[in-house]
Design an enzyme around this catalytic site. Structure first.
Site, short mmCIF file in Angstrom:
data_model
loop_
_atom_site.label_atom_id
_atom_site.label_comp_id
_atom_site.label_asym_id
_atom_site.label_seq_id
_atom_site.Cartn_x
_atom_site.Cartn_y
_atom_site.Cartn_z
N GLU A 1 0.77 -1.15 -0.03
CA GLU A 1 -0.04 0.14 -0.04
C GLU A 1 0.58 1.27 0.11
OE1 GLU A 1 -3.67 0.18 1.80
OE2 GLU A 1 -3.99 -1.77 2.19
N GLY A 2 1.88 1.33 -0.66
CA GLY A 2 2.92 2.32 -0.88
C GLY A 2 4.11 2.03 0.28
#
Lengths: 404, 379, 261
Positions: free
Chosen positions: B362-363
């Site tokens: 998620e990043g």
């Protein structure tokens, strides 16, 4: 029915400590009985000034004197008499002597006359035989009707049943129908000679306390008795009980229970009830794999493997091995408790063992209070060591083989 | 620390704790080794209403939000973050529908998610990781349909989910404004799965390729409007990052839990190692860092649930900080366990493996720092 | 299918300790729980409802604090709960208890199936279930470890017996008592917990039942506890000292000396 505390209460608080239900409190120096009182009577007994009274009204108009003799229900399946029946006869003999009444056996089954003959060879007065095709397989409804009709006809004073699957299903059904008391799973029976009533002792609260129960004003006094606790008697050659054939007709009985099949399951060959040495494991063993160590020790000793409920619940070993309140009751010569803390529920199942050896890393574990010998340390270290020593033929296996 | 949870939030936390202790704990190692998807646990979570916690009551939910989702994720991750991810990634997979879906899409899909249907979010590709705009998967319009072609990589809950939100390029020329988000159901012709990844950690979670070969998706399945795909993805991730943060906090707390127990039992030099200052100070630091991470995650989650618009920075901060804390705390936990900590017989090595992903997905935490930094001069 | 499940609130006996000085149970800090076997009875009731529809009503007899256990049943998803609580019920033995519960079940009306746990862990009598069945004049089967089939007319179950099992079919209405193997108990759901916190548990007293007062409570109980004692313990324990090897040797010596075998 009522419980009350009279003015003589001295506020000693003994009853508060004794109450198993936390149902007494002190208010201005006097005991007050709370709502959650179950009228168990523990406080009455402990009160030093007799100021707690439980009054029970007796609304039973049966003539107690009409009821005589002690009955043993002879549980059988496929014509095989359950071992507990002999134990009940053994106990029944003692009770009948104290009461000076007859000991009788009730055998219900199909084609079981030869078994009636066999039962008659024990020290019993009569064997009532109810032999009918309809009794072939156990059925709660049919057996209940048969037993209640027998009770109404002969009026026994005491009925003992094994605390088996059958006894614990039939017993409550019969007692509810004849509206009498039934005490479950007794481990001790005696007679109050003065009152001529049966004293029934059983563990309660998971074995934490032993309660003695009576059924004073109702008859018969019924009890189921835990298998493996009472002594079986030996056969008598010089004396034989009478066999009384009861022609029991099953009239207008609408049967709502149908047996579809009986399946015998191949159990592990653990008969821990019969083993002379039991190596038992608890939570401290750690895993199912580690139980193999216990199995090896049991094998070396020629014994069986037992387990605490914690070990069984963890799935490390099957329920057949469970010792304790909800498992089996054992009394081997040697019981080796490995990693078992000694919860009371476990202790009730093994405390009558001749020698108890505890292995536990916690020196404060309650099991040590009950043990003959205690080893404090890591069982994963001690047990392999013990196995090694035993395999080398040291010490007690030699003694064992010498006497065996 | 007292976070003043509401009655409902306490119920969520306590129930997740009970399920973790009674049902997840005994199977953690088994799933970590097999890499199977923990369907039996998902079933329990579903029946206990855990999937409902972040869904509005209108769609059979319990009316909570990101905070409730984070609470559940944290508590489950405390025992197994891999198993927890089956739930948490469903939150991620369904968030685009919750945020951008029209009423009929929400009625259809969110009620299913509330009942425990697994969902997945598909953005990442082989050449589009941190640079999501470099997406190669295309969706070409053909009448009432879009035809999807391409491969999505490393999709959490891939293969096990029934509902997917997939981002694909509908107009390559428009760059990031040419992406569109679709709801794709498992079983749609042309939609298949590739290899299941063999991962370092979170092994109870399934990670798979999604393969689209002329997969026809009706235009009713478009989320928001065509061209909004990138916005859908970014807004979704802004809201779900506290979930990753919560997962990280759960892992760290789980490591502390086992360390506290072990340090009392393990004796060296004739005394429990919990008596040694070296250990005590490590545990003090681990607890401090974890509590700080938790406070940041909760604050960010509550901020999002309050309806605040500008949340990118706080969301990135909590995810990044908590992820770094989880990595540090679990590494220290292995250290406290010493040689045993390095062995699979003890739970901390798994926690350390699991923690690593929270710095990556998620990043990456580097991207999070970029997001934070770029927001510093904004006003 | 209208199902009634009878439960009992019990102290968690695994927590019970004895004060060796006063020989009494230490009850402070002991949790009250639903009798574990009864939770399986609730679960089975819910599973049958999920299959056949209908209603699951849980009843219990006891003091007001039993409300907590009934609320727990609500959190698992049962439809209704009823507490039977009255001073007049106190002191009931298994006969009076089964009579009272049976009368409550009659008052509920149209009950197809009654499910009880095998036994309660505080009393371990296993007598109330069959007793209820007798008072209801329905068939019963104890120790059920599997539900094979159930429809509107009858039920087929497996009953554990020594060394195997029996498969038994009964006409409904009927009563069964279940063992733990019958199922795995579900967790409560959040919605269930929320509902349980709001629900007002109805309390039925003896006046709400069409009951014969001579058959309830202490007066209706043929059996009575006359004395309570604490099991004796062996206080002579020899604890060996030393390392594992030394302890093992001392044990073997001691056993040898005693000529145990």
């Amino acid at each position: 029915m009522s419980i009350r505390v009279t003015d003589s209460c001295i506020g000693c608080e003994l009853c508060i400590n004794k109450c198993p239900f936390d149902a007494i409190k002190m208010e201005s120096g006097k005991a007050i009985i709370l709502e959650n009182c179950t009228l168990c009577g523990a406080c009455v007994e402990v009160c030093p000034v007799n100021s707690i009274e439980i009054n029970k009204s007796i609304n039973n108009d049966i003539n107690l004197d009409e009821y005589k003799n002690i009955w043993v229900f002879a549980e059988q399946r496929d014509g095989e008499i359950n071992q507990v029946v002999y134990e009940l006869i053994g106990e029944g003999i003692k009770l009948s002597q104290k009461l000076n009444e007859e000991l009788c056996v009730v055998l219900i089954g199909s084609d079981v006359k030869h078994k009636a003959e066999e039962l008659a060879q024990y020290d019993v007065e009569k064997v009532y035989l109810l032999d009918n095709e309809k009794f072939k397989n156990y059925n709660d409804e049919i057996y209940t009707t048969a037993m209640t009709e027998m009770i109404e006809k002969h009026k026994p004073s005491i009925i003992l049943l094994g605390a088996t699957a059958m006894g614990r299903s039939l017993g409550p059904r019969v007692s509810a129908r004849v509206e009498t008391g039934l005490t479950a799973d007794c481990t001790e029976l005696d007679i109050d000679v003065e009152k001529r009533i049966l004293l029934q002792t059983r563990p309660a609260f998971g074995g934490n306390i032993m309660a003695t129960i009576v059924c004073e004003n109702h008859r018969p006094q019924m009890a189921t008795v835990r298998p493996g606790v009472m002594q079986s008697p030996s056969k008598l050659s010089h004396r034989k009980g009478k066999i009384i054939i009861e022609d029991f007709v099953i009239n207008n009985l609408e049967i709502k229970t149908r047996l579809i099949e009986i399946v015998k399951e191949i159990e592990d060959k653990v008969k821990i009830e019969e083993a002379e040495i039991i190596v038992s494991g608890g939570r401290g063993v750690g895993s199912g794999e580690e139980f193999s160590m216990l199995k090896e020790l049991a094998h070396v000793l020629g014994g069986a493997v037992g387990a605490s409920r914690a070990a069984v619940d963890s799935g490390w070993i099957s329920y057949n091995h469970q010792v304790g309140q909800t498992g089996k009751t054992v009394s081997p010569k040697i019981y080796i408790a490995c990693g078992i803390s000694g919860a009371i529920q476990h202790l009730v199942g093994m405390k009558s063992s001749d020698i108890i050896i505890a292995i536990n890393k916690d020196s404060n574990a309650p099991i040590f209070n009950y043990s003959t010998y205690g080893l404090v340390g890591d069982l994963h270290e001690i047990i392999p060591m013990l196995i090694k020593e035993l395999k080398q033929g040291k010490s007690f296996p030699e003694a064992a083989t010498a006497v065996d | 620390m007292d976070y003043f949870l509401t009655e409902k939030q306490q119920i969520i936390r306590d129930l997740c704790h009970r399920i973790s202790q009674e049902k997840i704990k005994p199977v953690v190692q088994e799933y970590d080794e097999s890499g199977e998807f923990p369907w039996e646990i998902m079933d329990i979570l579903a029946k206990s209403d855990i999937f409902r916690v972040f869904i509005p009551e209108k769609y059979d939910g319990l009316g909570g939000g990101i905070f409730e989702m984070s609470l559940a994720t944290e508590e489950l991750s405390r025992v197994c973050s891999g198993i927890a991810l089956g739930f948490a990634a469903t939150g991620l997979g369904s968030m685009p529908i919750l945020l951008f879906g029209n009423e009929s899409q929400k009625q259809k899909y969110m009620t299913k998610v509330a009942d425990g249907t697994i969902a997945a979010f598909a953005l990442t590709e082989a050449e589009a990781g941190s640079d999501a705009s470099n997406m190669k998967t295309t969706a070409e319009k053909d009448g009432d349909y879009y035809v999807l072609n391409g491969v999505k990589q490393w999709i959490t809950n891939g293969g096990v989910a029934d509902i997917y939100t997939v981002i694909a390029m509908t107009d390559k020329n428009k760059g990031s404004r040419g992406a569109t988000a679709f709801i794709v159901e498992k079983g749609t012709p042309g939609f298949s799965f590739g290899v299941k990844e063999n991962k370092m950690g979170i092994r109870a979670s399934t990670t798979m390729e999604l393969i689209f070969e002329n997969c026809r998706i009706h235009k009713d399945q478009v989320l928001a409007r065509p061209g909004m795909g990138y916005i859908v993805a970014l807004k979704t991730l802004d809201r779900t990052r506290p979930g990753v943060g919560a997962q990280a906090v759960g892992i760290a707390q789980g490591a502390i839990d086992v360390c506290l127990k072990y340090s009392r039992e393990r004796e060296q030099f004739g005394q429990p190692i919990s008596n040694f200052q070296a250990i005590r100070h490590m545990l003090a630091d681990m607890s401090m860092q974890t509590e700080a991470a938790r406070a940041l995650v909760y604050a960010a989650a509550r901020m999002i649930d309050s309806g605040a618009k500008d949340i990118s920075k706080e969301s990135a901060m909590c995810k990044c900080f908590a992820g770094d804390v989880a990595m540090k705390v679990t590494t220290d936990a292995v250290q406290i366990f010493g040689g045993y900590g390095y062995m699979k017989d003890y739970p901390v090595e798994k926690m350390m493996r699991d923690a690593k992903i929270t710095q990556i997905y998620e990043g990456t935490n580097q991207i999070q720092r970029d997001v934070i930094a770029s927001n510093l001069w904004k006003k | 299918m209208n199902i009634v499940v009878c439960i009992k609130q019990v102290p968690d006996t695994t927590d019970v300790k004895i004060d060796r000085n006063t020989n009494t149970l230490i009850r402070s800090g002991v949790k009250s729980i639903i009798n574990p076997y009864d939770t399986h009875a609730i679960e089975l009731g819910l599973q049958i409802r999920e299959k056949l529809g209908g209603k699951v009503v849980v009843i219990s007899m006891g003091p007001p604090q039993v409300i907590d256990s009934l609320k727990e049943a609500v959190s698992m998803g049962v439809d209704d709960v009823i507490l039977l609580s009255d001073r007049a019920f106190a002191g009931a033995d298994t006969l009076a208890t089964s009579y009272t519960l049976a009368e409550a079940i009659k008052s509920i009306g149209n009950v197809d199936l009654v499910i009880c746990g095998k036994q309660a862990i505080d009393g371990d009598t296993a007598q109330v279930g069959p007793g209820i069945a007798e008072h209801l004049n329905t068939p019963h089967t104890t120790y059920v470890n599997e539900l094979c089939n159930i429809n509107s007319a009858n039920i087929t179950v497996k009953r554990m017996i020594e060394g195997g099992y029996e498969k038994v079919e009964m006409d409904l209405p009927a009563l069964i008592t279940v063992v733990k193997e019958v199922n795995e108990v579900r967790f409560p759901s959040i919605r269930g917990i929320l509902r349980s916190r709001e629900i007002d548990v109805p309390i039925w007293t003896s006046k709400d039942l069409n009951i014969d007062f001579t058959k309830i409570g202490l007066d209706g109980s043929p059996t009575q506890v006359v004395s309570v004692s604490t099991p004796q313990i062996n206080t002579q324990t020899e604890i060996f000292t030393g390392n594992a090897k030394e302890q093992v040797h001392k044990l073997l010596e001691a056993l040898n000396e005693q000529k145990i075998f």
